[in-house]
Design an enzyme around this catalytic site. Structure first.
Site: not given
Ligand code: F6R
Length: 269
Positions: A135, A66, A137, A142
């Site tokens: 959440n 992303d 994701h 989302e």
């Molecule tokens: C970002 C992504 C998100 C993160 C998730 C956890 O490229 O794929 O799904 O992996 O938000 O983020 P952290 O590791 O910062 O808790």
């Protein structure tokens, strides 16, 4: 599903890195799916070290999950910048072999289409690394995200924007409201999924993803549809799981898990 519970976050990062590194060692031409975020930082430091120790990354192709809409690739808050900083600039991965959607293209729709086309052209990703949001994701899919979704532009939830506030100097208005993300269907097309979560704040989402019902409102639960999933956790992130005794004995008796443990002692310590 392989759920591996390790005593602390560093061990989880090491185990996840071992899966990627043994893949690269066995197949130097691998296609890796990459993620960003705090959880990934320790994993990438192991990859950088392995590259310094002589493991060649020059034939790899990488695809990121992303990117924020409206951020240019040189913006310090962009995921392109993050990847350059934590991995690409520190290794001999060829920059032209790294694919991340651009957040500020002339046409977002065209950018989405080009990313979809590129993925189709190269075929399946060998190993897809995933973090998980509180959440539920994965990538920036989302709740609710359809399990049939492909790469597309999405609206970020306020919850996710709040979680990523630190990277934007604590100013919510500066956190983009949209992103481009690989879809759930795209993620499920990878040959192997490696989801990594550490910390107590992830434990509910981990439980819902691994043991809860499949639902669009918990996008990470889609991993239950895949045939080769590794969920790598520290104790804190595993706290809400119900079947931990089973996961621990399964890991103990799992030949491949044993190979990853051997890989760690042989090449990573
Ligand atoms: C970002 C992504 C998100 C993160 C998730 C956890 O490229 O794929 O799904 O992996 O938000 O983020 P952290 O590791 O910062 O808790």
């Amino acid at each position: 599903m392989n759920v591996v519970i390790l005593d602390r976050a560093e061990r989880a990062e090491e185990f996840a890195a071992a899966i990627l590194l043994s893949q690269i060692r066995n197949e130097p031409f691998s296609k890796l799916g990459l993620a960003t975020g705090r959880t990934m930082e320790g994993i990438y430091s192991h990859l950088v070290q392995a590259n310094r120790d002589g493991l060649d990354f020059s034939q790899l192709l990488t695809f990121n999950l992303d990117e924020y809409v409206d951020l240019s690739p040189i913006d310090v808050c962009s995921y392109r910048y993050y990847m350059n900083e934590y991995l690409f600039d520190e290794t001999n991965i060829e920059p032209e072999n790294t694919f991340i959607p651009r957040g500020n293209p002339i046409s977002l729709q065209q950018e989405v289409q080009e990313f979809r086309n590129k993925l189709r052209e190269v075929g399946s990703i060998d190993v897809q690394l995933l973090g998980i949001g509180e959440n539920g994701h994965i990538g920036f899919n989302e709740p609710p995200s359809l399990f049939g979704s492909e790469t597309r532009v999405v609206t970020l939830s306020d919850e996710t924007r709040m979680q990523n506030l630190d990277a934007f100097g604590g100013v919510l208005e500066d956190v983009p409201k949209r992103a481009i993300t690989m879809g759930i269907k795209t993620i499920l097309e990878a040959k192997k999924l490696v989801l990594v979560a550490t910390g107590r704040h992830k434990s509910q989402a981990v439980h819902d993803a691994v043991e809860g019902p499949l639902r669009a409102s918990l996008p990470a639960s889609a991993i239950q549809l895949h045939h080769d999933v590794w969920v790598i956790l520290d104790e804190a992130a595993a706290q809400d799981l119900n079947l931990t005794a089973y996961y621990r004995s399964h890991t103990k008796n799992n030949q491949l898990a044993e190979e990853y443990r051997t890989f760690i002692t042989k090449y990573m310590r």
